[in-house]
Design a protein around this motif. Structure first.
Motif, mmCIF file in Angstrom:
data_model
loop_
_atom_site.group_PDB
_atom_site.id
_atom_site.type_symbol
_atom_site.label_atom_id
_atom_site.label_comp_id
_atom_site.label_asym_id
_atom_site.label_seq_id
_atom_site.Cartn_x
_atom_site.Cartn_y
_atom_site.Cartn_z
ATOM 1 N N UNK A 37 0.858 -1.181 0.000
ATOM 2 C CA UNK A 37 0.000 0.000 0.000
ATOM 3 C C UNK A 37 0.898 1.236 0.000
ATOM 4 N N UNK A 38 0.656 2.163 -0.926
ATOM 5 C CA UNK A 38 1.511 3.353 -0.967
ATOM 6 C C UNK A 38 0.728 4.570 -1.450
ATOM 7 N N UNK A 39 1.253 5.733 -1.112
ATOM 8 C CA UNK A 39 0.656 6.994 -1.545
ATOM 9 C C UNK A 39 1.665 7.764 -2.394
ATOM 10 N N UNK A 40 1.201 8.296 -3.511
ATOM 11 C CA UNK A 40 2.005 9.227 -4.293
ATOM 12 C C UNK A 40 1.703 10.666 -3.903
ATOM 13 N N UNK A 189 6.215 5.637 9.718
ATOM 14 C CA UNK A 189 5.513 6.371 10.773
ATOM 15 C C UNK A 189 4.428 7.300 10.242
ATOM 16 N N UNK A 190 4.506 7.696 8.973
ATOM 17 C CA UNK A 190 3.497 8.588 8.388
ATOM 18 C C UNK A 190 2.367 7.814 7.711
ATOM 19 N N UNK A 191 2.506 6.506 7.613
ATOM 20 C CA UNK A 191 1.482 5.706 6.963
ATOM 21 C C UNK A 191 1.451 5.858 5.455
ATOM 22 N N UNK A 192 2.556 6.304 4.881
ATOM 23 C CA UNK A 192 2.626 6.463 3.424
ATOM 24 C C UNK A 192 2.870 5.126 2.734
ATOM 25 N N UNK A 193 3.583 4.238 3.415
ATOM 26 C CA UNK A 193 3.961 2.951 2.831
ATOM 27 C C UNK A 193 3.681 1.829 3.827
ATOM 28 N N UNK A 235 13.102 10.446 -9.266
ATOM 29 C CA UNK A 235 12.142 11.325 -8.596
ATOM 30 C C UNK A 235 11.724 12.453 -9.524
ATOM 31 N N UNK A 236 12.694 13.007 -10.248
ATOM 32 C CA UNK A 236 12.393 14.115 -11.160
ATOM 33 C C UNK A 236 11.485 13.686 -12.304
ATOM 34 N N UNK A 237 11.816 12.581 -12.960
ATOM 35 C CA UNK A 237 11.046 12.177 -14.140
ATOM 36 C C UNK A 237 9.689 11.585 -13.757
ATOM 37 N N UNK A 238 9.580 11.016 -12.541
ATOM 38 C CA UNK A 238 8.288 10.471 -12.121
ATOM 39 C C UNK A 238 7.313 11.560 -11.697
ATOM 40 N N UNK A 273 4.469 12.125 -6.733
ATOM 41 C CA UNK A 273 5.321 10.956 -6.503
ATOM 42 C C UNK A 273 6.077 11.149 -5.197
ATOM 43 N N UNK A 274 5.975 10.186 -4.307
ATOM 44 C CA UNK A 274 6.717 10.193 -3.047
ATOM 45 C C UNK A 274 7.658 8.998 -3.058
ATOM 46 N N UNK A 275 8.967 9.219 -3.080
ATOM 47 C CA UNK A 275 9.905 8.084 -3.096
ATOM 48 C C UNK A 275 9.985 7.399 -1.745
#
Length: 289
Positions: A37-40, A189-193, A235-238, A273-275
């Protein structure tokens, strides 16, 4: 009847544990399937989900990849994808696909990552730091295994993990490792991944070679010895179609659309996009590429 069912459950669990123990000591390995599970975009509700992530462990080596993406690449490698399948793909190709692949060498404490945006394909080599896990009090059951918890600041984020001490393997999803047992669940800890194991078993067939060949055969693949440089570009191109186009030698710039009244509207094709490894982590590592 209840005693019989309980006995059957114990026998099944014992057989599975024996199967995994044999996998550790033979040429076969362990395959763990996770939901990822992930968030962009941290402002959106809910997560994107790739439900087909696999961790294949063979002694001191592992590969972490999307099985759905692997099946798609294998199909395309054999023959071009028919238009009918591209328009209405079968169930195994539908939904989110995680494009990155990690080949991990726990003995040498290194890894190779393959990743791609729309046009950009990059291969980067990185060092694998050892997490300093701090044991916590909480417990949980994942895939039928009793799991203990631990926490560490690792690769720029604070991670909490749930590991099965009954499976004495120091691997885990993504680049998470080093716990006193197989890591079956993890979240930052942020629940992003979030990684959550859904299936564990033996992997009699090692896909690593095929996965590496499929990844290395990508057209216009760029290789970097520095993971910092590779992640900076990715990160830049995404985050921008324009950056992706320019990086690959095509004319960039915003798209211009003409409205019905003849006015011209400029459309900036930027993406969220969040790496997994945050950008400020690399700032601390210096600017050497």
């Amino acid at each position: 009847m209840k005693k019989l069912l309980f006995l059957c459950f114990i026998l099944a669990a014992t057989c599975q544990a024996d199967c995994l123990a044999r996998a550790e000591n033979t040429d076969s390995g362990i395959r763990v399937k996770y939901k990822y599970y992930f968030k962009n975009d941290s402002t959106i509700r809910g997560h994107y989900v790739d439900s087909s992530m696999c961790l294949d462990i063979f002694r001191d080596n592992a590969v972490f990849y999307s099985e759905k993406c692997y099946l798609m690449d294998s199909t395309l490698n054999a023959s071009p994808l028919p238009v009918t399948l591209a328009v209405d793909p079968p169930a195994e190709f539908r939904g989110t696909m995680e494009r990155s692949r990690y080949f991990i060498d726990y003995k040498d404490l290194s890894y190779i990552k393959y990743d791609r945006a729309i046009m950009t394909k990059i291969k980067g080599k990185g060092e694998l730091p050892r997490p300093q896990w701090r044991m916590l009090d909480g417990t949980d059951t994942v895939c039928g295994y009793y799991c203990k918890t631990a926490e560490a600041r690792y690769l720029g984020r604070t991670w909490k993990i749930w590991y099965a001490a009954d499976i004495p393997v120091y691997a885990g999803p993504w680049l998470l490792w080093g716990a006193p047992g197989l890591i079956l669940k993890a979240r930052d800890s942020r629940g992003l991944f979030v990684f959550n194991a859904v299936e564990i078993g033996a992997a009699a067939y090692n896909r690593s070679g095929e996965l590496r060949n499929l990844s290395d055969s990508q057209y216009n693949l760029r290789t970097y010895s520095s993971m910092h440089k590779a992640e900076e570009i990715l990160t830049r191109v995404k985050r921008s179609y324009d950056e992706d186009m320019r990086f690959n030698g095509h004319q960039g710039g915003p798209i211009r659309a003409t409205n019905e009244d003849g006015s011209v509207e400029i459309i900036e094709l930027n993406m969220k996009y969040i790496p997994l490894i945050p950008e400020n982590y690399w700032e601390k590592k210096g600017r050497k590429h």
